[in-house]
Design a protein around this motif. Structure first.
Motif, PDB file in Angstrom:
ATOM      1  N   MET A   1      22.738  -4.750   5.868  1.00 43.26           N
ATOM      2  CA  MET A   1      22.714  -5.962   5.039  1.00 43.26           C
ATOM      3  C   MET A   1      21.305  -6.189   4.516  1.00 43.26           C
ATOM      4  SD  MET A   1      23.648  -9.876   6.158  1.00 43.26           S
ATOM      5  CE  MET A   1      23.525 -11.228   4.983  1.00 43.26           C
ATOM      6  N   ARG A   2      21.139  -6.043   3.199  1.00 40.08           N
ATOM      7  CA  ARG A   2      19.833  -6.278   2.587  1.00 40.08           C
ATOM      8  C   ARG A   2      19.842  -7.634   1.906  1.00 40.08           C
ATOM      9  NH1 ARG A   2      16.257  -2.281   2.446  1.00 40.08           N
ATOM     10  NH2 ARG A   2      15.106  -3.417   0.868  1.00 40.08           N
ATOM     11  N   ILE A   3      18.706  -8.299   1.966  1.00 38.70           N
ATOM     12  CA  ILE A   3      18.561  -9.617   1.363  1.00 38.70           C
ATOM     13  C   ILE A   3      17.713  -9.567   0.099  1.00 38.70           C
ATOM     14  CG2 ILE A   3      17.526 -11.902   1.679  1.00 38.70           C
ATOM     15  CD1 ILE A   3      20.117 -11.691   3.125  1.00 38.70           C
ATOM     16  N   ILE A   4      16.605  -8.837   0.155  1.00 40.79           N
ATOM     17  CA  ILE A   4      15.714  -8.755  -1.005  1.00 40.79           C
ATOM     18  C   ILE A   4      16.325  -7.813  -2.032  1.00 40.79           C
ATOM     19  CG2 ILE A   4      13.415  -8.138  -1.796  1.00 40.79           C
ATOM     20  CD1 ILE A   4      12.393  -8.744   1.020  1.00 40.79           C
ATOM     21  N   PRO A   5      16.601  -8.303  -3.258  1.00 43.76           N
ATOM     22  CA  PRO A   5      17.195  -7.438  -4.287  1.00 43.76           C
ATOM     23  C   PRO A   5      16.297  -6.254  -4.619  1.00 43.76           C
ATOM     24  CG  PRO A   5      17.322  -9.764  -4.910  1.00 43.76           C
ATOM     25  CD  PRO A   5      16.429  -9.682  -3.719  1.00 43.76           C
ATOM     26  N   ASP A   6      16.908  -5.156  -4.958  1.00 47.61           N
ATOM     27  CA  ASP A   6      16.147  -3.949  -5.273  1.00 47.61           C
ATOM     28  C   ASP A   6      15.137  -4.183  -6.386  1.00 47.61           C
ATOM     29  OD1 ASP A   6      17.550  -2.575  -3.349  1.00 47.61           O
ATOM     30  OD2 ASP A   6      18.995  -1.707  -4.753  1.00 47.61           O
ATOM     31  N   ASP A   7      15.478  -5.030  -7.347  1.00 43.64           N
ATOM     32  CA  ASP A   7      14.591  -5.289  -8.486  1.00 43.64           C
ATOM     33  C   ASP A   7      13.288  -5.954  -8.063  1.00 43.64           C
ATOM     34  OD1 ASP A   7      16.522  -4.220 -10.077  1.00 43.64           O
ATOM     35  OD2 ASP A   7      17.243  -6.130 -10.890  1.00 43.64           O
ATOM     36  N   TYR A   8      13.260  -6.579  -6.878  1.00 43.86           N
ATOM     37  CA  TYR A   8      12.075  -7.319  -6.433  1.00 43.86           C
ATOM     38  C   TYR A   8      11.307  -6.605  -5.329  1.00 43.86           C
ATOM     39  CZ  TYR A   8      13.891 -11.276  -9.081  1.00 43.86           C
ATOM     40  OH  TYR A   8      14.348 -12.080 -10.084  1.00 43.86           O
ATOM     41  N   VAL A   9      11.829  -5.484  -4.863  1.00 46.64           N
ATOM     42  CA  VAL A   9      11.215  -4.804  -3.724  1.00 46.64           C
ATOM     43  C   VAL A   9       9.772  -4.401  -4.024  1.00 46.64           C
ATOM     44  CG1 VAL A   9      11.245  -2.681  -2.362  1.00 46.64           C
ATOM     45  CG2 VAL A   9      13.340  -4.007  -2.643  1.00 46.64           C
ATOM     46  N   ASP A  10       9.520  -3.807  -5.171  1.00 49.22           N
ATOM     47  CA  ASP A  10       8.159  -3.351  -5.498  1.00 49.22           C
ATOM     48  C   ASP A  10       7.198  -4.529  -5.599  1.00 49.22           C
ATOM     49  OD1 ASP A  10       8.930  -0.720  -5.494  1.00 49.22           O
ATOM     50  OD2 ASP A  10       9.163  -0.582  -7.676  1.00 49.22           O
ATOM     51  N   GLU A  11       7.667  -5.639  -6.183  1.00 51.99           N
ATOM     52  CA  GLU A  11       6.810  -6.823  -6.316  1.00 51.99           C
ATOM     53  C   GLU A  11       6.459  -7.385  -4.943  1.00 51.99           C
ATOM     54  OE1 GLU A  11       6.865 -11.298  -8.340  1.00 51.99           O
ATOM     55  OE2 GLU A  11       8.506  -9.873  -8.727  1.00 51.99           O
ATOM     56  N   VAL A  12       7.450  -7.499  -4.083  1.00 50.22           N
ATOM     57  CA  VAL A  12       7.202  -8.033  -2.742  1.00 50.22           C
ATOM     58  C   VAL A  12       6.297  -7.096  -1.951  1.00 50.22           C
ATOM     59  CG1 VAL A  12       8.275  -8.655  -0.539  1.00 50.22           C
ATOM     60  CG2 VAL A  12       9.363  -9.331  -2.695  1.00 50.22           C
ATOM     61  N   LYS A  13       6.533  -5.805  -2.078  1.00 50.51           N
ATOM     62  CA  LYS A  13       5.695  -4.830  -1.382  1.00 50.51           C
ATOM     63  C   LYS A  13       4.250  -4.944  -1.845  1.00 50.51           C
ATOM     64  CE  LYS A  13       5.670   0.039   0.005  1.00 50.51           C
ATOM     65  NZ  LYS A  13       6.369   1.342  -0.117  1.00 50.51           N
ATOM     66  N   GLY A  14       4.063  -5.202  -3.136  1.00 51.05           N
ATOM     67  CA  GLY A  14       2.715  -5.376  -3.668  1.00 51.05           C
ATOM     68  C   GLY A  14       2.032  -6.595  -3.073  1.00 51.05           C
ATOM     69  N   ILE A  15       2.778  -7.677  -2.947  1.00 50.82           N
ATOM     70  CA  ILE A  15       2.218  -8.894  -2.340  1.00 50.82           C
ATOM     71  C   ILE A  15       1.832  -8.629  -0.892  1.00 50.82           C
ATOM     72  CG2 ILE A  15       2.766 -11.256  -1.604  1.00 50.82           C
ATOM     73  CD1 ILE A  15       4.573 -11.421  -4.116  1.00 50.82           C
ATOM     74  N   ARG A  38      22.343 -14.394  10.642  1.00 52.53           N
ATOM     75  CA  ARG A  38      22.405 -13.016  10.127  1.00 52.53           C
ATOM     76  C   ARG A  38      21.502 -12.837   8.925  1.00 52.53           C
ATOM     77  NH1 ARG A  38      28.039 -11.126   8.553  1.00 52.53           N
ATOM     78  NH2 ARG A  38      26.883  -9.201   8.206  1.00 52.53           N
ATOM     79  N   GLU A  39      21.495 -13.834   8.035  1.00 47.98           N
ATOM     80  CA  GLU A  39      20.676 -13.756   6.837  1.00 47.98           C
ATOM     81  C   GLU A  39      19.186 -13.788   7.188  1.00 47.98           C
ATOM     82  OE1 GLU A  39      23.207 -15.737   7.329  1.00 47.98           O
ATOM     83  OE2 GLU A  39      24.670 -15.328   5.727  1.00 47.98           O
ATOM     84  N   ALA A  40      18.833 -14.623   8.155  1.00 50.51           N
ATOM     85  CA  ALA A  40      17.429 -14.709   8.564  1.00 50.51           C
ATOM     86  C   ALA A  40      16.953 -13.375   9.132  1.00 50.51           C
ATOM     87  CB  ALA A  40      17.253 -15.818   9.593  1.00 50.51           C
ATOM     88  N   GLU A  41      17.775 -12.772   9.976  1.00 54.10           N
ATOM     89  CA  GLU A  41      17.392 -11.488  10.563  1.00 54.10           C
ATOM     90  C   GLU A  41      17.293 -10.405   9.495  1.00 54.10           C
ATOM     91  OE1 GLU A  41      18.689  -8.372  14.116  1.00 54.10           O
ATOM     92  OE2 GLU A  41      19.836 -10.227  13.806  1.00 54.10           O
ATOM     93  N   ALA A  42      18.231 -10.391   8.559  1.00 50.14           N
ATOM     94  CA  ALA A  42      18.201  -9.378   7.499  1.00 50.14           C
ATOM     95  C   ALA A  42      16.961  -9.540   6.628  1.00 50.14           C
ATOM     96  CB  ALA A  42      19.471  -9.482   6.657  1.00 50.14           C
TER      97      ALA A  42
END
Length: 216
Positions: A1-15, A38-42
């Motif tokens: 179960m992924r929470i962070i959308p794929d489109d935002y992964v690079d941006e979040v990783k950069g932060i 479940r959502e918090a853990e994911a």
């Protein structure tokens, strides 16, 4: 179960590349009847996979009641970001998604680096508070003004462990919202007596905290 959308992964990783020291992130959950657990853990698992600086610890109520008592946790899910410099803690009651995702990211950066955007005079005054202060910030995840209030309160907590501040998702914890008469957000309650409705600058929260300290 992924929470962070794929489109935002690079941006979040950069932060998260701005993290310096390792940051402990504690998740308090339980096995049954836990909306949001479940959502918090994911979400936290996603973040820990994006940065090795995030050290995730999970405590399940049925197995770790001692840890719940140690960290004074009553509600689940609760997320706590711990400053390695001061031992101060920023708390989330609920899942910091929506607009509150930015609050979580800012807390991680602040805890890891010890750096804050607060004025130096405010940082100094916050550090001088020498009695326990409780700050509750009620939010909804769709409120664009709430992260400002959460960010200020959490910054104070990460600077000074005497100040306990927690974001509370009013939608996820309606009984708490009812108890504190939350009809608009953000609403901040200090020591269960002093209230601020709306977003505010750090100087305003500091003034209210000092007022609460004088009342003790």
């Amino acid at each position: 179960m992924r929470i962070i959308p794929d489109d935002y992964v690079d941006e979040v990783k950069g932060i998260l590349s701005g993290l310096r020291d390792n940051v402990r992130v504690l998740l308090f959950t339980q096995r049954y009847k836990c909306a949001g657990c479940r959502e918090a853990e994911a979400l936290l698992q996603d973040l820990s996979e994006l940065s090795s600086k995030i050290v995730l610890e999970k405590y399940v109520y049925e197995d770790s009641r001692g840890k719940f008592n140690e960290y004074n946790v009553t509600y689940v899910p609760t997320i706590i970001v711990v400053s390695p410099q001061t031992g101060g803690m920023a708390r989330f009651l609920g899942v910091p998604l929506g607009y509150e995702f930015s609050s979580l990211l800012e807390d991680l950066i602040h805890a890891s680096t010890g750096e804050t955007h607060l004025p130096k005079s405010v940082v100094r005054a916050v550090g001088e508070v020498n009695v326990d202060v409780d700050v509750k910030v009620f939010v909804t995840l769709s409120c664009p003004y709430c992260p400002m209030a959460v960010g200020v309160a959490h910054s104070f907590s990460l600077i000074n462990p005497k100040i306990k501040s927690e974001m509370i998702d009013a939608s996820l914890f309606p009984n708490l919202a009812l108890k504190y008469s939350v009809s608009a957000v953000p609403k901040t309650v200090i020591n269960d007596s002093i209230e601020i409705v709306g977003a505010y600058p750090p100087e305003a929260l500091l003034q209210k905290i000092l007022e609460a300290v004088k009342r003790r």
